[in-house]
Every structure is written in structure tokens, then in C-alpha cells.
Write a protein that holds these residues in place. Structure first.
Motif, PDB file in Angstrom:
ATOM      1  N   ALA A 168       0.874  -1.170   0.000  1.00 58.43           N
ATOM      2  CA  ALA A 168       0.000   0.000   0.000  1.00 58.43           C
ATOM      3  C   ALA A 168       0.914   1.223   0.000  1.00 58.43           C
ATOM      4  N   ALA A 169       0.476   2.270  -0.691  1.00 53.83           N
ATOM      5  CA  ALA A 169       1.318   3.463  -0.810  1.00 53.83           C
ATOM      6  C   ALA A 169       0.466   4.711  -0.950  1.00 53.83           C
ATOM      7  N   GLN A 170       1.101   5.834  -0.712  1.00 50.47           N
ATOM      8  CA  GLN A 170       0.494   7.136  -0.969  1.00 50.47           C
ATOM      9  C   GLN A 170       1.411   7.900  -1.904  1.00 50.47           C
ATOM     10  N   ALA A 171       0.800   8.661  -2.803  1.00 48.95           N
ATOM     11  CA  ALA A 171       1.554   9.494  -3.740  1.00 48.95           C
ATOM     12  C   ALA A 171       1.938  10.799  -3.063  1.00 48.95           C
ATOM     13  N   LEU A 172       3.168  11.242  -3.289  1.00 49.23           N
ATOM     14  CA  LEU A 172       3.601  12.515  -2.728  1.00 49.23           C
ATOM     15  C   LEU A 172       2.898  13.679  -3.412  1.00 49.23           C
ATOM     16  N   GLU A 173       2.697  13.585  -4.729  1.00 50.74           N
ATOM     17  CA  GLU A 173       2.010  14.624  -5.497  1.00 50.74           C
ATOM     18  C   GLU A 173       1.037  13.948  -6.460  1.00 50.74           C
ATOM     19  N   PRO A 174      -0.180  13.599  -5.980  1.00 46.88           N
ATOM     20  CA  PRO A 174      -1.128  12.843  -6.806  1.00 46.88           C
ATOM     21  C   PRO A 174      -1.484  13.506  -8.134  1.00 46.88           C
ATOM     22  N   ALA A 175      -1.431  14.822  -8.201  1.00 46.74           N
ATOM     23  CA  ALA A 175      -1.792  15.533  -9.427  1.00 46.74           C
ATOM     24  C   ALA A 175      -0.803  15.271 -10.561  1.00 46.74           C
ATOM     25  N   ARG A 176       0.350  14.700 -10.268  1.00 45.68           N
ATOM     26  CA  ARG A 176       1.360  14.421 -11.293  1.00 45.68           C
ATOM     27  C   ARG A 176       1.132  13.095 -12.007  1.00 45.68           C
ATOM     28  N   LEU A 177       0.019  12.433 -11.735  1.00 43.69           N
ATOM     29  CA  LEU A 177      -0.265  11.138 -12.344  1.00 43.69           C
ATOM     30  C   LEU A 177      -0.281  11.241 -13.865  1.00 43.69           C
ATOM     31  N   GLN A 178       0.495  10.367 -14.516  1.00 43.53           N
ATOM     32  CA  GLN A 178       0.506  10.279 -15.978  1.00 43.53           C
ATOM     33  C   GLN A 178       1.013   8.900 -16.376  1.00 43.53           C
ATOM     34  N   ALA A 179       0.469   8.367 -17.446  1.00 43.75           N
ATOM     35  CA  ALA A 179       0.871   7.046 -17.918  1.00 43.75           C
ATOM     36  C   ALA A 179       2.292   7.091 -18.449  1.00 43.75           C
ATOM     37  N   GLY A 180       3.034   6.050 -18.191  1.00 44.11           N
ATOM     38  CA  GLY A 180       4.396   5.953 -18.694  1.00 44.11           C
ATOM     39  C   GLY A 180       4.772   4.503 -18.896  1.00 44.11           C
ATOM     40  N   ASP A 181       5.975   4.260 -19.400  1.00 45.11           N
ATOM     41  CA  ASP A 181       6.514   2.923 -19.605  1.00 45.11           C
ATOM     42  C   ASP A 181       5.536   2.060 -20.389  1.00 45.11           C
ATOM     43  N   ASP A 182       5.063   0.953 -19.819  1.00 46.65           N
ATOM     44  CA  ASP A 182       4.165   0.062 -20.561  1.00 46.65           C
ATOM     45  C   ASP A 182       2.695   0.282 -20.208  1.00 46.65           C
ATOM     46  N   ALA A 183       2.370   1.481 -19.741  1.00 47.91           N
ATOM     47  CA  ALA A 183       0.980   1.835 -19.430  1.00 47.91           C
ATOM     48  C   ALA A 183       0.415   2.720 -20.540  1.00 47.91           C
ATOM     49  N   ALA A 184      -0.742   2.342 -21.074  1.00 46.78           N
ATOM     50  CA  ALA A 184      -1.414   3.152 -22.095  1.00 46.78           C
ATOM     51  C   ALA A 184      -2.158   4.313 -21.462  1.00 46.78           C
ATOM     52  N   ASN A 185      -2.576   4.148 -20.211  1.00 47.12           N
ATOM     53  CA  ASN A 185      -3.358   5.148 -19.502  1.00 47.12           C
ATOM     54  C   ASN A 185      -3.135   4.923 -18.018  1.00 47.12           C
ATOM     55  N   ALA A 186      -3.299   5.965 -17.234  1.00 48.06           N
ATOM     56  CA  ALA A 186      -3.229   5.864 -15.775  1.00 48.06           C
ATOM     57  C   ALA A 186      -4.255   6.823 -15.202  1.00 48.06           C
ATOM     58  N   ALA A 187      -5.009   6.353 -14.207  1.00 46.78           N
ATOM     59  CA  ALA A 187      -6.062   7.186 -13.639  1.00 46.78           C
ATOM     60  C   ALA A 187      -6.412   6.706 -12.238  1.00 46.78           C
ATOM     61  N   PHE A 188      -6.910   7.637 -11.446  1.00 51.96           N
ATOM     62  CA  PHE A 188      -7.501   7.268 -10.163  1.00 51.96           C
ATOM     63  C   PHE A 188      -8.902   6.742 -10.421  1.00 51.96           C
ATOM     64  N   HIS A 189      -9.289   5.719  -9.676  1.00 47.40           N
ATOM     65  CA  HIS A 189     -10.631   5.150  -9.755  1.00 47.40           C
ATOM     66  C   HIS A 189     -11.170   5.018  -8.338  1.00 47.40           C
ATOM     67  N   GLN A 190     -12.410   5.427  -8.138  1.00 51.28           N
ATOM     68  CA  GLN A 190     -13.043   5.252  -6.837  1.00 51.28           C
ATOM     69  C   GLN A 190     -13.192   3.761  -6.547  1.00 51.28           C
ATOM     70  N   LEU A 191     -13.040   3.383  -5.297  1.00 51.53           N
ATOM     71  CA  LEU A 191     -13.089   1.972  -4.926  1.00 51.53           C
ATOM     72  C   LEU A 191     -14.426   1.317  -5.246  1.00 51.53           C
ATOM     73  N   ASP A 192     -15.499   2.110  -5.311  1.00 48.41           N
ATOM     74  CA  ASP A 192     -16.811   1.535  -5.614  1.00 48.41           C
ATOM     75  C   ASP A 192     -17.150   1.603  -7.106  1.00 48.41           C
ATOM     76  N   ALA A 193     -16.180   1.980  -7.945  1.00 48.20           N
ATOM     77  CA  ALA A 193     -16.435   2.099  -9.389  1.00 48.20           C
ATOM     78  C   ALA A 193     -15.217   1.640 -10.189  1.00 48.20           C
ATOM     79  N   LEU A 194     -14.687   0.473  -9.854  1.00 46.15           N
ATOM     80  CA  LEU A 194     -13.496  -0.029 -10.538  1.00 46.15           C
ATOM     81  C   LEU A 194     -13.868  -0.740 -11.833  1.00 46.15           C
ATOM     82  N   PRO A 195     -13.041  -0.594 -12.868  1.00 49.27           N
ATOM     83  CA  PRO A 195     -13.248  -1.395 -14.087  1.00 49.27           C
ATOM     84  C   PRO A 195     -12.838  -2.839 -13.802  1.00 49.27           C
ATOM     85  N   PRO A 196     -13.148  -3.770 -14.697  1.00 51.92           N
ATOM     86  CA  PRO A 196     -12.626  -5.131 -14.529  1.00 51.92           C
ATOM     87  C   PRO A 196     -11.093  -5.085 -14.499  1.00 51.92           C
TER      88      PRO A 196
END
Length: 141
Positions: free
Chosen positions: A92-120
Motif C-alpha cells: 500500500a502506498a500514498q503518492a507525494l504529489e497525486p496531481a502528477r499522475l501520468q501514464a508511462g513505460d508500458d501503461a497506455a493510460n493511468a487514472a484514479f478510480h473510486q473503490l466503488d467504481a473499478l473497471p474489470p
């Protein structure tokens, strides 16, 4: 073990549940097979600790610097990854600066998702998130 025979062991991996109470959990959409949304993570490099691998993989896939805050568990079902037998140490972890989230490396997309609305989720990451949520529920008064 007979001379010249390589040991057959599960490949060591890490996954990270990056959680923000207001935003939810960070998921990455995979560029490579198997497709789908997953927790940030990947293989532990030779000579690297699991903790260092978790920090590296989170940064590579999400652009986030994180602080590890706990161990969610170790997941080793031989069928957890269709590419082969892996054993994942999940933090488990916390981001130091959550607003800096961006997809990189082998990720096509990166996003926060609410725990009650997760994709498969790919792999056994649905189970991992459920285990994480159970741990959260135990912490709440």
C-alpha cells in the motif's frame, strides 16, 4: 539439482495499491498482453529489493513518487498471471504529489478510480483491491 539444470521458481514481482482517500486507487491500462486495467507493478530486477522495485515500477508506470505505507500481502497462486507463475509482494502506498499522475513505460493510460467504481481488473488485482479495502474497513472507527 542435476548439473546444468536451471531452478524452476516463480518470478518475483511487486504491485502497488496507491491510494488517496479523495481520489481512490491508481490503476494503469496495460499496453502489453494481458490487456486490461491493473495495479502498477512489475518484475523485481536481480539485485533489487522488493521495496525498491515497488518505488521504481510506480514511478515508471504512473509518473508518481510514492511512500510505501504497508504490506497488503503476498500473492502466489500459480494461475494469477497467464504468462507464467509469479509471486507478488503487494504494498500500500500514498503518492507525494497525486496531481502528477501520468501514464508511462508500458501503461497506455493511468487514472484514479473510486473503490466503488473499478473497471474489470487483470490478473488477481480485483482480489488484491478487495483485500486492501478489508484492511481499510478494519482501520475505520
Amino acid at each position: 539439482m542435476p548439473a546444468g539444470q536451471q531452478p524452476r521458481n516463480p518470478a518475483p514481482t511487486v504491485d502497488v495499491v496507491i491510494f488517496d482517500p479523495a481520489r481512490g486507487v491508481v490503476l494503469v491500462e496495460r499496453k502489453n498482453p494481458p490487456p486490461g486495467w491493473a495495479l502498477p507493478g512489475g518484475f523485481v530486477d536481480y539485485g533489487e529489493s522488493c521495496e525498491a522495485a515497488a518505488l521504481r515500477e510506480a514511478r515508471e508506470e504512473t509518473g508518481l513518487d510514492i511512500v510505501l505505507i504497508g504490506l497488503v500481502g503476498v500473492y502466489s497462486d500459480p494461475a494469477r498471471d497467464p504468462r507464467g507463475h509469479t509471486m507478488s509482494v503487494v504494498y500500500a502506498a500514498q503518492a507525494l504529489e497525486p496531481a502528477r499522475l501520468q501514464a508511462g513505460d508500458d501503461a497506455a493510460n493511468a487514472a484514479f478510480h473510486q473503490l466503488d467504481a473499478l473497471p474489470p481488473l487483470a490478473f488477481d488485482h480485483g482480489r488484491i483491491v478487495r483485500d486492501f479495502m478489508s484492511g481499510l474497513a478494519r482501520l475505520r472507527p
